[in-house]
Structure formats: structure tokens, C-alpha cells
Scaffold this motif. Structure first.
Motif, short mmCIF file in Angstrom:
data_model
loop_
_atom_site.label_atom_id
_atom_site.label_comp_id
_atom_site.label_asym_id
_atom_site.label_seq_id
_atom_site.Cartn_x
_atom_site.Cartn_y
_atom_site.Cartn_z
N THR A 26 38.70 34.69 37.44
CA THR A 26 39.67 34.55 36.75
C THR A 26 40.24 35.69 36.11
N GLU A 27 39.65 36.73 35.88
CA GLU A 27 40.13 38.07 35.31
C GLU A 27 41.21 38.48 36.28
N LEU A 28 40.68 38.29 37.51
CA LEU A 28 41.36 39.04 38.66
C LEU A 28 42.42 38.30 39.03
N GLU A 29 42.72 36.96 38.88
CA GLU A 29 43.89 35.88 38.86
C GLU A 29 44.83 36.49 37.91
N GLN A 30 44.39 36.78 36.56
CA GLN A 30 45.26 37.24 35.50
C GLN A 30 45.78 38.63 35.76
N ASN A 31 45.17 39.20 36.55
CA ASN A 31 45.56 40.71 36.66
C ASN A 31 46.53 40.47 37.87
N VAL A 33 48.75 37.86 38.21
CA VAL A 33 49.85 37.47 37.37
C VAL A 33 50.58 38.35 36.80
N GLU A 34 49.95 39.53 35.99
CA GLU A 34 50.39 40.55 35.31
C GLU A 34 51.18 41.64 36.23
N LEU A 35 50.49 41.95 37.29
CA LEU A 35 51.08 42.95 38.19
C LEU A 35 52.25 42.57 38.82
N GLN A 38 55.18 42.62 36.33
CA GLN A 38 55.50 44.14 36.46
C GLN A 38 56.33 44.58 37.72
N LEU A 39 55.85 43.97 38.73
CA LEU A 39 56.56 44.31 39.91
C LEU A 39 58.05 43.63 39.78
N ASP A 40 58.17 42.66 39.36
CA ASP A 40 59.25 41.79 39.40
C ASP A 40 60.61 42.71 38.36
N GLU A 41 59.77 43.14 37.23
CA GLU A 41 60.61 44.02 36.45
C GLU A 41 61.12 45.24 37.07
N ARG A 42 60.14 46.00 37.79
CA ARG A 42 60.49 47.24 38.43
C ARG A 42 61.50 46.99 39.35
#
Length: 68
Positions: A26-31, A33-35, A38-42
Motif C-alpha cells: 500500500t505504501e509503495l502504491e501511494q508512492n 501515485v505521488e511520483l 510529480q512527473l506530470d508536473e515536471r
């Protein structure tokens, strides 16, 4: 009993700490999503920078060709 021990040692049985592994997944899945966010923003920032660069290069080229 010997069969159960062999089964567990073979690695074919369920992991001893399934709950901990599920939390980690679950932690890795959330990570992820966050990454991904961030990639989309970059990528959006990079697209904007490229557009600004194209506009500036067009201005520079227009000024140079107009001054000749």
C-alpha cells in the motif's frame, strides 16, 4: 509435521508476515501515485519551458534577419 515444515521452507507457503507486506505494498502504491503526479508536473513545466524557448528563438531569429 515434516511435510508442513518442508512446505514452509520451500517458500511455496504464505509469507509469515502477510499484514506487514500488504502495508508495504500500500505504501509503495501511494508512492507511485505521488511520483506519477510529480512527473506530470515536471512534464508540464518542461513543455512550458520549451514553448518559451521556441518563442525566444523565434524573436532572436526575426531580429537578426530584420537587421541585415
Amino acid at each position: 509435521m515434516l511435510g508442513a515444515q518442508a512446505w514452509n521452507e520451500s517458500g511455496l507457503g504464505a509469507p509469515a508476515d502477510v499484514e506487514r507486506l500488504e502495508r508495504r505494498v500500500t505504501e509503495l502504491e501511494q508512492n507511485i501515485v505521488e511520483l506519477t503526479s510529480q512527473l506530470d508536473e515536471r512534464e508540464q513545466e518542461l513543455d512550458a519551458a520549451r514553448a518559451a524557448n521556441r518563442e525566444l528563438m523565434t524573436r532572436v531569429n526575426t531580429a537578426q534577419s530584420g537587421g541585415q
